[in-house]
Motif scaffolding. Sequence first.
Motif, mmCIF file in Angstrom:
data_model
loop_
_atom_site.group_PDB
_atom_site.id
_atom_site.type_symbol
_atom_site.label_atom_id
_atom_site.label_comp_id
_atom_site.label_asym_id
_atom_site.label_seq_id
_atom_site.Cartn_x
_atom_site.Cartn_y
_atom_site.Cartn_z
ATOM 1 N N TRP A 33 0.815 -1.216 0.000
ATOM 2 C CA TRP A 33 0.000 0.000 0.000
ATOM 3 C C TRP A 33 0.851 1.270 0.000
ATOM 4 O O TRP A 33 0.326 2.369 -0.173
ATOM 5 N N ALA A 34 2.165 1.136 0.173
ATOM 6 C CA ALA A 34 3.041 2.321 0.192
ATOM 7 C C ALA A 34 3.060 3.030 -1.160
ATOM 8 O O ALA A 34 3.382 4.208 -1.235
ATOM 9 N N GLY A 35 2.734 2.315 -2.217
ATOM 10 C CA GLY A 35 2.696 2.935 -3.538
ATOM 11 C C GLY A 35 4.065 3.230 -4.108
ATOM 12 O O GLY A 35 4.195 4.068 -5.000
ATOM 13 N N GLN A 36 5.083 2.567 -3.611
ATOM 14 C CA GLN A 36 6.454 2.780 -4.067
ATOM 15 C C GLN A 36 6.877 1.562 -4.897
ATOM 16 O O GLN A 36 7.587 0.681 -4.425
ATOM 17 N N ARG A 37 6.430 1.536 -6.144
ATOM 18 C CA ARG A 37 6.611 0.350 -6.986
ATOM 19 C C ARG A 37 8.061 -0.008 -7.253
ATOM 20 O O ARG A 37 8.407 -1.181 -7.318
ATOM 21 N N ILE A 38 8.900 0.973 -7.433
ATOM 22 C CA ILE A 38 10.313 0.692 -7.727
ATOM 23 C C ILE A 38 10.964 -0.025 -6.547
ATOM 24 O O ILE A 38 11.637 -1.046 -6.720
ATOM 25 N N ILE A 39 10.727 0.478 -5.350
ATOM 26 C CA ILE A 39 11.292 -0.148 -4.154
ATOM 27 C C ILE A 39 10.681 -1.526 -3.950
ATOM 28 O O ILE A 39 11.384 -2.500 -3.677
#
Length: 185
Positions: free
Chosen positions: A122-128
């Motif tokens: 849910w953080a929305g940080q796809r690259i990480i």
Amino acid sequence: MAFFDRFVQPYRIGEKNFERGRTAEFRRDETKAAAYFATAATAFDDHLRKKTAAHKDVRPSHLVMAGICYARTGRFEDALHTLETCLEAKDIPDAFLHAGYAAAKLGKTKTAIAHWTHYPDWAGQRIISTALKTILRTIQSADEPDLQFACEAVANAIRAQDAYNRVDRNFRDRGQRDREHRQGY
């Protein structure tokens, strides 16, 4: 300015220098970033000491910033302890990410895997998120995982995500997006 320094709360000094350190990191000015993170870590040390002496809770956002500063200054034991304390209070994506990083730097493979596994989608940080999944597959499939390589991959993913987020923020500032990705602090 030294006269007024005593009126400024240590957490404010920590927050400001944390942000300055992150900005310097983005500009790839490692010398300034290290200085800002060291100043922030010292300020957060003072803040945490005062809160502990007064038997008061520390805001999770301050624990995350302190933990990241400790990790950036090579204080990995302090970083891991602080970030795990934060995670007991609140699930903050950066706390999982940097706690895993600190654990990997300390050679604690199982602890690093546990923290990185719990990094929330849910953080929305796809690259990480994508990088962590790849790193976890690599670590779990290896007989003797290379944790230094994992730490470098995490650091590269953080840089790439920060660059993407800055571009994304510019689009939002011009009204092309309607919500901001939050990191939890």
